[in-house]
Design an enzyme around this catalytic site. Structure first.
Site, PDB file in Angstrom:
ATOM      1  N   GLU A   1      -3.796 -70.891 -53.345  1.00  0.00           N
ATOM      2  CA  GLU A   1      -4.298 -70.439 -54.646  1.00  0.00           C
ATOM      3  C   GLU A   1      -3.335 -69.488 -55.349  1.00  0.00           C
ATOM      4  O   GLU A   1      -3.142 -69.552 -56.561  1.00  0.00           O
ATOM      5  CB  GLU A   1      -5.665 -69.774 -54.473  1.00  0.00           C
ATOM      6  CG  GLU A   1      -6.807 -70.739 -54.192  1.00  0.00           C
ATOM      7  CD  GLU A   1      -6.937 -71.120 -52.727  1.00  0.00           C
ATOM      8  OE1 GLU A   1      -7.846 -71.898 -52.392  1.00  0.00           O
ATOM      9  OE2 GLU A   1      -6.116 -70.646 -51.913  1.00  0.00           O
TER      10      GLU A   1
ATOM     11  N   HIS B   1     -19.212 -69.890 -50.577  1.00  0.00           N
ATOM     12  CA  HIS B   1     -19.196 -70.914 -51.621  1.00  0.00           C
ATOM     13  C   HIS B   1     -20.264 -70.680 -52.681  1.00  0.00           C
ATOM     14  O   HIS B   1     -20.624 -71.594 -53.414  1.00  0.00           O
ATOM     15  CB  HIS B   1     -19.421 -72.309 -51.013  1.00  0.00           C
ATOM     16  CG  HIS B   1     -18.370 -72.749 -50.048  1.00  0.00           C
ATOM     17  ND1 HIS B   1     -18.299 -72.287 -48.762  1.00  0.00           N
ATOM     18  CD2 HIS B   1     -17.321 -73.608 -50.195  1.00  0.00           C
ATOM     19  CE1 HIS B   1     -17.275 -72.838 -48.141  1.00  0.00           C
ATOM     20  NE2 HIS B   1     -16.664 -73.644 -48.980  1.00  0.00           N
TER      21      HIS B   1
END
Length: 659
Positions: free
Chosen positions: A398, A465
């Site tokens: 990322e 998540h």
């Protein structure tokens, strides 16, 4: 002593190489005097390493980007950056490159194709990947060079950047200046391999070891490598063996360095050795050398006098605030009359596709977004329409991919980075808040990047998540934050986010992806940032929310039809529509703010404070905040239901009305 091999370089080229090293050496010697006199605040010396910066820069074309570090003054002087501007930069004057907002070499300049570092070191490696990617996409046959010290190679960004460059075969040179110490930490405590160049093998990358004090070896080897990369794009890792003759910065000194080591490397001084080589081979005379020194010293003195004579910066509050963001002239594109019923996820996908059509070089990057279409299938079919150059699967890195987006922006290309889940943004947090958010304020460079953030609970996905972490970014000046609750808004706001040259965090609630439907115009359209939507009008209370909270509030009002409320959907959190909030609160006299994020430190706290500061005399009750529990988000639905504020909002609203 340094041994120079026979060369076919002309006398003029050899002389220019020497003068190019002599100039930063003489500037540094002057800076050390000024530092002792208190006329500059800090100095990171590159004495003894001039051959690397000069040799690399001389081997490159002026239109090719270089990303230097503290000790690469030779990059700036070889690119002919005016000394007055450099001196003004170091003195915090207006004619520098950062308007007094950043120091020393923490700046970039598009005029000279130089992109300066930030103190976190590693992010510039991924930025170089982005610039190199842009050059490759444009088929410009250019090389990008980026510098790191041996200490910086321990950062994760280094490894991510090398991996991405190798996987994508980007035309970038990773230049490691192995100078013996990271501040006071020696190399044997930094890494456990013989040569840092050996790491290239692990990334499937060509690598070289070069004597960083030998200007001929640096210049001739780098010239050969850059010529090769231009015709055969690929990354190359280069380790320059050199030594830092002075402290990490002058205040730290060199007491931790053994004297014999300083003496050994002192004999390998790149400037002195090359001077004697030129004298011995009748390429340079003592008289010429004296003349070179006199000319450079005079140039330094004149530029210093000009810098000193420039007035100190006077604070300008309006300018400081305006310069946080790049200017953006919003263009309203009205929707067409033809609509179709779309889920939130479909509206986002359609909006992305239409923006990819509108901006023919827009690049979207993320894990599994190409052939697979992303974990939510938002980019399904995009590869077939736009190709893999523009729809790019990424490794799980990322940080580097956000940095690639920054590099693309520097080279003039818009990009979208998809976080597979907003929770994963923590792995890319540094470049977002320290590079993208600050770069325009620092040196007037836009960060034309949209970071898509699938977020939120309600889908039993557990602690890693399910977060809605918008407050991390609303806190950071320089970022914009959008958080739509409806398909219509999502499509229009996404188009605006992509048009905006500023970095935008675009939150997309996963639980709403397939549960919310709405009639959405089929054509491309935009919605302005900073304008909330008034979904319901009433007299008794103002309800303020965004994302899934808007739908929880709607359900509550539908089951309590006697409650007369203004319901405000913020839509964007930065900029925030305070006018809509204040006008409503002044009318109703009561306010309740509903957010999915946990309570403490969330944006509801700031909105509450703003209301108290600006509408206190209109209030008939304290401002109420309703939010999730102060815990991580649990997995199983019984615990998740208890965690979320949905079920306690109704009672909180009734309590406020009865106050």
């Amino acid at each position: 002593m340094i041994t120079y091999k026979n060369t076919n370089l002309s006398k003029d080229t050899l002389t220019q190489l020497y003068k190019s090293m002599l100039k930063p050496r003489l500037i540094e010697e002057k800076m050390l005097i000024l530092l002792r006199q208190g006329k500059i605040s800090k100095w990171f010396s590159g004495i003894g390493q001039e051959a690397i910066a000069v040799g690399v820069t001389k081997a490159m074309k002026n239109e090719e980007y270089i990303l230097p570090m503290h000790r690469n003054l030779g990059v700036f002087t070889t690119r002919q950056v005016p000394l007055k501007r450099l001196f003004c930069q170091w003195q915090g004057k207006a004619s520098g490159f950062t308007n007094g907002r950043d120091r020393s070499f923490h700046f970039g300049t598009q005029e000279y194709n130089i992109v300066g570092m930030i103190s976190h070191l590693g992010p510039q490696l991924g930025v170089a990947d982005g610039i190199a990617l842009a050059k490759k996409l444009k088929n410009q046959q250019q090389v990008t060079a980026v510098f790191s010290g041996e200490g910086g190679t321990s950062e994760g960004d280094f490894h991510e950047a090398l991996n991405v460059a190798s996987v994508w075969q980007l035309p970038v040179m990773f230049c490691i200046e192995n100078n013996g110490y990271g501040l006071s930490t020696p190399t044997n405590e930094q890494y456990n391999c013989d040569h840092l160049a050996d790491r290239g093998k692990g990334y499937g990358m060509e690598s070289h070891i070069i004597d960083g004090n030998n200007i001929l070896e640096v210049y001739e080897t780098i010239s050969e490598i850059t010529n090769s990369i231009r015709t055969n794009p690929r990354p190359v890792l280069i380790e320059f063996k050199t030594f830092r003759m002075r402290g990490h910065e002058e205040a730290s000194g060199t007491k931790y360095v053994p004297n014999e080591l300083l003496e050994t490397w002192g004999k390998k001084d790149p400037v002195e050795n090359f001077k004697h080589y030129l004298l011995d081979n009748n390429i340079l005379t003592e008289a010429q050398n004296d003349a070179f020194k006199a000319d450079i010293k005079n140039e330094i003195d004149v530029a210093l006098e000009e810098a000193y004579s420039e007035p100190a910066i006077e604070p300008n509050l309006e300018k400081e605030l305006v310069d946080v963001y790049a200017s953006f002239e919003y263009k309203n594109i009205a929707p067409n009359n033809e609509t179709e019923e779309l889920r939130l996820i479909d509206a986002i996908s359609q909006g992305l596709r239409q923006s990819m059509e509108k901006h023919d070089d827009l690049v979207i990057m993320g894990q599994d977004i190409a052939e697979y279409g992303g974990v939510f299938k938002i980019t399904e079919g995009f590869v077939e329409q736009f190709g893999k150059d523009r729809v790019r699967n990424t490794p799980i890195c990322e940080s580097s991919i956000i940095e690639v987006g920054m590099g693309l922006s520097i080279a003039g290309i818009k990009s979208i980075v998809e976080m597979q889940f907003s929770d994963f943004v923590t792995s890319g947090f540094n470049p977002i808040v320290n590079y993208l958010a600050k770069v325009h304020y620092r040196w007037n460079q836009q960060a034309d990047v949209v970071v898509r953030m699938p977020c939120g609970a309600g889908v039993a996905a557990g602690p890693f998540h399910s977060q809605t972490n918008e407050a991390w970014f609303t806190k950071t000046p320089g970022l914009k934050v959008a958080y739509p609750a409806f398909p219509y808004d999502a499509k229009g706001l996404l188009a605006t986010a992509i048009n905006d040259p500023n970095p935008v965090m675009f939150f997309e609630h996963k639980a709403l992806y397939r549960s919310i439907r709405q009639e959405v115009p089929t054509d491309y359209y935009t919605i302005p940032f900073g304008e909330a939507a008034l979904l319901k009008e009433g007299e008794d209370v103002t309800i303020i929310s965004y994302g899934a909270g808007v739908h929880w509030a709607l359900e509550t009002l539908e089951s309590n039809t006697k409650i007369s409320a203004d319901l405000i959907d913020l839509r964007t959190l930065q900029p925030l529509d305070t006018e809509a909030i204040f006008n409503s609160v002044k009318k109703t006299g009561k306010a309740i703010i509903l957010q999915e994020d946990s309570l403490f430190g969330g944006i509801a706290s700031d909105i509450s404070a703003l209301i108290m500061e600006h509408c206190f005399q209109y209030l008939d009750a304290p401002v109420k905040r309703v939010a999730s529990l102060e815990t991580p988000i649990p997995f199983i639905n019984q615990l998740e239901d208890q965690y979320l504020p949905k079920n306690k909002f109704q009672q909180a609203l009734i309590d406020l009305l009865e106050y």
